[in-house]
Design a protein around this motif. Sequence first.
Motif, PDB file in Angstrom:
ATOM      1  N   MET A 113      22.109  29.718  10.713  1.00 26.58           N
ATOM      2  CA  MET A 113      22.240  28.944  12.396  1.00 26.58           C
ATOM      3  C   MET A 113      22.506  29.878  13.304  1.00 26.58           C
ATOM      4  N   SER A 114      21.915  28.794  14.163  1.00 26.80           N
ATOM      5  CA  SER A 114      21.305  30.279  15.881  1.00 26.80           C
ATOM      6  C   SER A 114      22.485  30.503  16.466  1.00 26.80           C
ATOM      7  N   TRP A 115      23.018  31.331  17.358  1.00 23.94           N
ATOM      8  CA  TRP A 115      23.946  31.874  17.920  1.00 23.94           C
ATOM      9  C   TRP A 115      25.023  30.712  18.346  1.00 23.94           C
ATOM     10  N   SER A 116      24.503  30.187  19.725  1.00 28.55           N
ATOM     11  CA  SER A 116      24.336  28.884  20.073  1.00 28.55           C
ATOM     12  C   SER A 116      25.064  27.698  19.536  1.00 28.55           C
ATOM     13  N   ARG A 117      24.220  27.667  18.756  1.00 30.82           N
ATOM     14  CA  ARG A 117      24.992  25.984  17.256  1.00 30.82           C
ATOM     15  C   ARG A 117      26.248  26.566  17.115  1.00 30.82           C
ATOM     16  N   ARG A 118      26.227  27.802  16.349  1.00 30.10           N
ATOM     17  CA  ARG A 118      27.494  27.955  16.416  1.00 30.10           C
ATOM     18  C   ARG A 118      28.611  28.469  16.895  1.00 30.10           C
ATOM     19  N   THR A 119      28.383  28.627  18.120  1.00 27.33           N
ATOM     20  CA  THR A 119      29.730  28.228  19.182  1.00 27.33           C
ATOM     21  C   THR A 119      29.899  27.252  19.483  1.00 27.33           C
ATOM     22  N   LEU A 120      28.745  26.244  19.460  1.00 30.17           N
ATOM     23  CA  LEU A 120      28.985  24.733  20.024  1.00 30.17           C
ATOM     24  C   LEU A 120      29.831  24.616  18.279  1.00 30.17           C
TER      25      LEU A 120
ATOM     26  N   SER B  90      33.224  25.862  19.277  1.00 34.15           N
ATOM     27  CA  SER B  90      34.275  25.106  20.314  1.00 34.15           C
ATOM     28  C   SER B  90      34.701  23.759  20.217  1.00 34.15           C
ATOM     29  N   ALA B  91      33.909  23.398  19.043  1.00 37.05           N
ATOM     30  CA  ALA B  91      34.701  21.542  18.690  1.00 37.05           C
ATOM     31  C   ALA B  91      35.791  22.015  17.120  1.00 37.05           C
ATOM     32  N   LEU B  92      35.769  23.050  16.261  1.00 33.44           N
ATOM     33  CA  LEU B  92      36.645  22.884  15.251  1.00 33.44           C
ATOM     34  C   LEU B  92      38.358  23.422  16.495  1.00 33.44           C
TER      35      LEU B  92
END
Length: 161
Positions: free
Chosen positions: A1-8, A11-13
Amino acid sequence: MSWSRRTLVASALWASLLAGCGFAPVYGPGGGARALRGAIRVADPETEFGFDFVTRFEERIGRPDAARFALDWTLSVKERELAIDDENTITRFNLEGTLAWRLTPLGAEDPVLTGRESSFTSYSATGSTISTLESQQDAEQRLAVILADAVVARLLASDLT
């Protein structure tokens, strides 16, 4: 998983967890800040410190236009020597302030909230007499702002809507 996808995903969680527990931003729609805006009349100041306190409080909560509550407060400030140079001259002072407050619905005698806020500021006494007096007044004003912000934070965290 890319960094920005992990962050997204993270954040959603967090957003879903906070929404599930009833979290609402205090300045957001339906937040506590809106309900208290203009609803608190602060006791009239009798000193310059009091004027600074009331000014900051009203900057944050608003001037009372439809007051439902009265905020009474008392302040005690102690000045303590903080630093002494090799010539036995005091070069720095601490101002330690404690503000006791009570929030009462207008027309009632029993408060709905009470609190005690404490903080301190310091000022230098190494310059001229005038600069030391200006430093002291600035420290008093900073202390008033700190204490007013602390009272506002307590009020916004309460459930007075």
